[in-house]
Design a protein around this motif. Sequence first.
Motif, PDB file in Angstrom:
ATOM      1  N   UNK A  41       0.753  -1.121   0.027  1.00  0.00           N
ATOM      2  CA  UNK A  41      -0.097   0.041   0.183  1.00  0.00           C
ATOM      3  C   UNK A  41       0.922   1.324   0.014  1.00  0.00           C
ATOM      4  N   UNK A  42       1.942   1.360   0.905  1.00  0.00           N
ATOM      5  CA  UNK A  42       2.808   2.335   0.752  1.00  0.00           C
ATOM      6  C   UNK A  42       3.489   2.519  -0.613  1.00  0.00           C
ATOM      7  N   UNK A  43       3.900   1.563  -1.502  1.00  0.00           N
ATOM      8  CA  UNK A  43       4.040   1.681  -2.772  1.00  0.00           C
ATOM      9  C   UNK A  43       3.289   2.241  -3.605  1.00  0.00           C
ATOM     10  N   UNK A  44       2.078   1.901  -3.490  1.00  0.00           N
ATOM     11  CA  UNK A  44       0.912   2.446  -4.185  1.00  0.00           C
ATOM     12  C   UNK A  44       0.863   3.945  -4.044  1.00  0.00           C
ATOM     13  N   UNK A  45       0.768   4.323  -2.711  1.00  0.00           N
ATOM     14  CA  UNK A  45       0.392   5.725  -2.419  1.00  0.00           C
ATOM     15  C   UNK A  45       1.696   6.605  -2.960  1.00  0.00           C
ATOM     16  N   UNK A  46       2.881   5.976  -2.676  1.00  0.00           N
ATOM     17  CA  UNK A  46       4.092   6.729  -3.490  1.00  0.00           C
ATOM     18  C   UNK A  46       3.822   6.922  -4.713  1.00  0.00           C
ATOM     19  N   UNK A  47       3.797   6.012  -5.442  1.00  0.00           N
ATOM     20  CA  UNK A  47       3.576   6.050  -7.114  1.00  0.00           C
ATOM     21  C   UNK A  47       2.031   7.156  -7.416  1.00  0.00           C
ATOM     22  N   UNK A  48       1.132   7.347  -6.314  1.00  0.00           N
ATOM     23  CA  UNK A  48       0.292   7.992  -6.764  1.00  0.00           C
ATOM     24  C   UNK A  48       0.689   9.497  -6.439  1.00  0.00           C
ATOM     25  N   UNK A  49       1.482   9.794  -5.279  1.00  0.00           N
ATOM     26  CA  UNK A  49       1.972  10.929  -5.019  1.00  0.00           C
ATOM     27  C   UNK A  49       3.069  11.441  -6.156  1.00  0.00           C
ATOM     28  N   UNK A  50       3.689  10.689  -6.762  1.00  0.00           N
ATOM     29  CA  UNK A  50       4.464  10.888  -8.178  1.00  0.00           C
ATOM     30  C   UNK A  50       3.727  11.162  -9.316  1.00  0.00           C
ATOM     31  N   UNK A  64       1.963 -13.825  -3.980  1.00  0.00           N
ATOM     32  CA  UNK A  64       2.618 -12.574  -3.133  1.00  0.00           C
ATOM     33  C   UNK A  64       2.735 -11.349  -4.033  1.00  0.00           C
ATOM     34  N   UNK A  65       3.156 -11.713  -5.373  1.00  0.00           N
ATOM     35  CA  UNK A  65       3.314 -10.639  -6.429  1.00  0.00           C
ATOM     36  C   UNK A  65       1.802 -10.354  -6.692  1.00  0.00           C
ATOM     37  N   UNK A  66       0.796 -10.833  -6.928  1.00  0.00           N
ATOM     38  CA  UNK A  66      -0.570 -10.668  -7.562  1.00  0.00           C
ATOM     39  C   UNK A  66      -1.141  -9.688  -6.616  1.00  0.00           C
ATOM     40  N   UNK A  67      -0.966  -9.949  -5.179  1.00  0.00           N
ATOM     41  CA  UNK A  67      -1.639  -9.542  -4.039  1.00  0.00           C
ATOM     42  C   UNK A  67      -0.902  -8.179  -4.084  1.00  0.00           C
ATOM     43  N   UNK A  68       0.302  -8.035  -4.094  1.00  0.00           N
ATOM     44  CA  UNK A  68       1.099  -6.720  -3.822  1.00  0.00           C
ATOM     45  C   UNK A  68       0.180  -5.642  -5.336  1.00  0.00           C
ATOM     46  N   UNK A  69       0.468  -6.231  -6.412  1.00  0.00           N
ATOM     47  CA  UNK A  69      -0.189  -5.393  -7.585  1.00  0.00           C
ATOM     48  C   UNK A  69      -1.536  -4.901  -7.221  1.00  0.00           C
ATOM     49  N   UNK A  75      -4.604   1.467  -4.373  1.00  0.00           N
ATOM     50  CA  UNK A  75      -4.366   2.772  -3.953  1.00  0.00           C
ATOM     51  C   UNK A  75      -4.232   3.886  -4.917  1.00  0.00           C
ATOM     52  N   UNK A  76      -3.945   3.388  -6.264  1.00  0.00           N
ATOM     53  CA  UNK A  76      -3.826   4.083  -7.272  1.00  0.00           C
ATOM     54  C   UNK A  76      -5.313   4.638  -7.940  1.00  0.00           C
ATOM     55  N   UNK A  77      -6.488   3.823  -7.513  1.00  0.00           N
ATOM     56  CA  UNK A  77      -7.695   3.963  -7.798  1.00  0.00           C
ATOM     57  C   UNK A  77      -7.702   3.373  -9.391  1.00  0.00           C
ATOM     58  N   UNK A  78      -6.971   2.131  -9.503  1.00  0.00           N
ATOM     59  CA  UNK A  78      -6.874   1.983 -11.012  1.00  0.00           C
ATOM     60  C   UNK A  78      -7.042   0.240 -10.983  1.00  0.00           C
ATOM     61  N   UNK A  79      -7.974  -0.190 -10.209  1.00  0.00           N
ATOM     62  CA  UNK A  79      -8.342  -1.601  -9.922  1.00  0.00           C
ATOM     63  C   UNK A  79      -9.013  -2.195 -11.185  1.00  0.00           C
ATOM     64  N   UNK A  80      -9.447  -1.251 -12.353  1.00  0.00           N
ATOM     65  CA  UNK A  80     -10.184  -1.907 -13.545  1.00  0.00           C
ATOM     66  C   UNK A  80      -9.041  -2.093 -14.537  1.00  0.00           C
ATOM     67  N   UNK A  81      -7.728  -1.781 -14.137  1.00  0.00           N
ATOM     68  CA  UNK A  81      -6.447  -1.826 -15.213  1.00  0.00           C
ATOM     69  C   UNK A  81      -6.353  -3.280 -15.442  1.00  0.00           C
ATOM     70  N   UNK A  82      -6.279  -3.865 -16.799  1.00  0.00           N
ATOM     71  CA  UNK A  82      -6.220  -5.275 -17.131  1.00  0.00           C
ATOM     72  C   UNK A  82      -4.771  -5.586 -16.756  1.00  0.00           C
ATOM     73  N   UNK A  83      -4.845  -6.928 -16.077  1.00  0.00           N
ATOM     74  CA  UNK A  83      -3.441  -7.567 -15.432  1.00  0.00           C
ATOM     75  C   UNK A  83      -3.084  -8.726 -16.326  1.00  0.00           C
ATOM     76  N   UNK A  84      -1.921  -8.582 -16.838  1.00  0.00           N
ATOM     77  CA  UNK A  84      -1.134 -10.005 -17.418  1.00  0.00           C
ATOM     78  C   UNK A  84      -0.562 -10.598 -16.482  1.00  0.00           C
TER      79      UNK A  84
END
Length: 212
Positions: A41-50, A64-69, A75-84
């Motif tokens: 979540x901290x990573x997501x917030x940092x990316x949003x700030x940037x 562990x990778x999928x949950x992190x993504x 946090x970026x409000x992009x939950x609808x982004x397609x994930x590969x």
Amino acid sequence: MDSTTHTLVLVRHGQSEDNERELFSGLRDPALTARGVNEARAAGRRLKTLGYRFDHAFTSRLQRAQHTLALILEELSQTDLPVHADAALNDRDYGALAGLNKTEARARFGVKQVRSWRKSSDAVPPGGESLAMTAARLWPFFERAIAPRVRSGKCVLVVAHGNSLRSLLMRLDHVAPADIEDVNIGTAEMLIYRSNADDQTLVRAAAIACSS
């Protein structure tokens, strides 16, 4: 060039249950710990700030990778982004080491041998993959599916594993095999690359630590 074009962001997953217990993971599939969730979540917030907004997202087949993504995109409000999700981005196969405690492994096999298996480019754990072997199955996927999107002007997020990302860095950062042992990527650490306007080479722009 702003942070929404020609950009690649690599992120290691947050702390997993195996990380917490100092176990070799490899293709094991542990969940994130509470700390790992907070790191993601901290990573997501940092990316949003940037100011990041992503056009594409890639991850491995491991939770562990999928949950992190998923947490970053939340946090970026992009939950609808397609994930590969692709197995090419999976962690390296640790073979017989998977599930062993690292201290126990050092006692059984010796400190130098375990460090070589963990950190070197060419050492192969019993029944597993070397870092070079991981790169050999990851790099073609990266060049086919990920790099062209960045070079075409897209902003691409990749959430993977310490070893799979280290195998990428050997090519992206031109790290010599003898030097890769000293390269470490912390949990939820972010590495940002931009596509060079002249020859479209991906060049490291920043490294951001988000682990607690």
